[in-house]
Structures are given as structure tokens and as C-alpha cells.
Design an enzyme around this catalytic site. Sequence first.
Site, PDB file in Angstrom:
ATOM      1  N   LEU A   1       7.453 104.945  91.813  1.00 11.81           N
ATOM      2  CA  LEU A   1       8.149 104.266  90.712  1.00 11.81           C
ATOM      3  C   LEU A   1       8.911 103.094  91.330  1.00 11.81           C
ATOM      4  CD1 LEU A   1       8.333 104.662  87.696  1.00 11.81           C
ATOM      5  CD2 LEU A   1      10.230 106.230  88.044  1.00 11.81           C
ATOM      6  N   HIS A   2       8.212 101.949  91.438  1.00  8.21           N
ATOM      7  CA  HIS A   2       8.720 100.840  92.250  1.00  8.21           C
ATOM      8  C   HIS A   2       9.997 100.176  91.696  1.00  8.21           C
ATOM      9  CE1 HIS A   2       4.692 100.873  94.137  1.00  8.21           C
ATOM     10  NE2 HIS A   2       4.181 100.806  92.931  1.00  8.21           N
ATOM     11  N   ASP A   3       9.845  99.539  90.542  1.00 11.28           N
ATOM     12  CA  ASP A   3      10.869  98.586  90.105  1.00 11.28           C
ATOM     13  C   ASP A   3      12.243  99.192  89.764  1.00 11.28           C
ATOM     14  OD1 ASP A   3       9.082  96.523  90.511  1.00 11.28           O
ATOM     15  OD2 ASP A   3       8.370  96.499  88.449  1.00 11.28           O
TER      16      ASP A   3
END
Length: 311
Positions: free
Chosen positions: A240-242
Site C-alpha cells: 500500500l504505497h501512497d
Amino acid sequence: MTRKIIIDTDPGQDDAVAILLALASPEEIEVLGITAVAGNVPLPLTSKNARIVCELAGKTGTRVFEGCDRPMARDLVTAEYVHGKTGLDGIVLPDPKMQVQDAHAVDFIIETLRAEPAGSVTLCPLGPLTNIGTAFQKAPDIKEKVQEIVLMGGAYFEVGNVTPAAEFNIYVDPEAADIVMKSGAKITIMPLDVSHKALTTRPRIEAFRALGHVGEVVASWTDFFERFDMEKYGSEGGPLHDPTVIAYLLKPDLFTGRHINVEIELQSDLTRGMTVADWWRVTDRAPNATFMGDIDAEGFFALLTERLARL
Ligand code: BDR
Ligand code: CA
């Protein structure tokens, strides 16, 4: 004190979760505006998705601006193979009623930084850095007015996700990333090295789903886009990058990293957009960014669940 931010974004399901996290945290974060950029999907869709997410959060007063529809010097590369045709595949949400603002996102960024006191606005880029790079090129005076740039992009130990050498956001517009890295602004980077340690495991997703409508939508998004990374990496969930960018503003202690030199590869076709991070400090190039390397994943998901429950 509330921190004023501009979210520069290409939603994308993980961008969408980041926007929700910011909008759910008004005591700590004031979202001055959301600036859409072309990236995961073309600009008309990232702009539309940003407004869909604001409406999902019930924050229809949030201003959304449309920015650049292609990188500064290259053709646009998109990532529908990860995020789906709409960029926000998952539970289908209504088309937004919110309108985009009249001003171009780049002008909004420039005017806001000029109008606000120096050192009081943080930029949070979650996509290719085209809007920010263009704003810095057009109005170099604003660079010294930025409080901090906290961005998702790049990688060191994890190297690339779109090519063997490069992470998507930097790969799509390396010239813009280079302008940002050389801007002299205070920069904090959330690379793949961090997000690949924050995986959407089943218990974490079920905790979202139990929250009600917003949580169910978030779970449907992560269910959709994690399949790509699970197949690719053989992992138990997707990164879950951002949202790590917004989590850093809320709880910086969840992250550890190093203040180092980071340069962007512009010449080689083979390694275009590589973040050449001097993690071991083997050169005498001056540090220009805090490059994060680790995350307290349990703390991160606990924060997300707690905040999404407020929407
Ligand atoms: C980044 O690329 C996009 O697909 C995601 O939204 C994230 O910003 C990860 O490489
Ligand atoms: Ca993104």
C-alpha cells in the site's frame, strides 16, 4: 498545529486511500487542494477519481485541480494493468458531482506557495512529479517557500517495479523527478523499500471491511489491485504505497531512514528513472533527501484503520 498540504496525485487505489487518510485527519492536516496528474491512468480519469474519493469521504468542499496530461519530456506510460481500466476498479462508485476548479494545477501550486508564508506548505506527490517539476521550472522562486516535499517514489534495495531498475512514479517522468531532487527543498522519500513492508494481509483488509461503507470500498480497492503484486511477488498481500506519505505526516516515528544523496538516471534506456540512492554513503555527493528504509507496518495499518473509521 495543523499542517497545510497539497496532495499531487494520480488515483489509483493506493492514492485514493492516501487521500482518505488525509481527509480523515483534519486536526493535523489541512488539505489546501488536490492536484491531479496523469500517471496510473490518463488525466481525465485521475481528476475524476480524485473527486469520487472526496465525495466518498463526504468532503465535497475540497478543491480539485487538473494539471499536466503528459510527462515533461516523454510519452505518458500508464498502469491500467495494475489499477484497472478506471484506475479505481473495485466497488463501483457514483460519478462525481463536484466540479474541477478553473485554475490549472501548476498555477494553483505556484500561487499557493507565493501567497502562504514561507515554510508553511508541504507538497505530497503520490504520482509522477510532472506538476511539481513544471511548477518549479515555471516559478523557481517557489522552491524556497516549500516547507517539505514528502513523496512516494523510487527504490533502493527493492530496485524496480515497472522495469528492473525503476519505480513507476519516477520512471514515468524522470526529468520532473530530477528537477525536484535538485530543487534544494527539504525532501522525504517513501520508496518501494518501505511500501513493500506494508502489505495488505487478510486480517488488515478485514479490519477495513468491518468499518462500514468507506472501509468496504477500501477493501474492494485493495482486493482488486493487490492481486497483481501477489502474483508477481508471491506475497501474502500487496504493498500500500501512497498512504505511507500521509502516515508520515501524522506519525513520523513509524518510519526510519537515512539522509543521503539521491540522483535520477536520465540517460540510459536500460535504467531510465532509477533512483541512484547513496545509501552506504560511498560518494561525496551532498545529501538531498531523507530516504526511508523501514516502517512499523502494524502501527501503519492501525493508524489507517483508526482514521478510516472516522469517515
Ligand atoms: C506507485 O505507482 C503507482 O502505481 C502507485 O499509485 C504508487 O504511487 C508505486 O510504484
Ligand atoms: Ca500514485
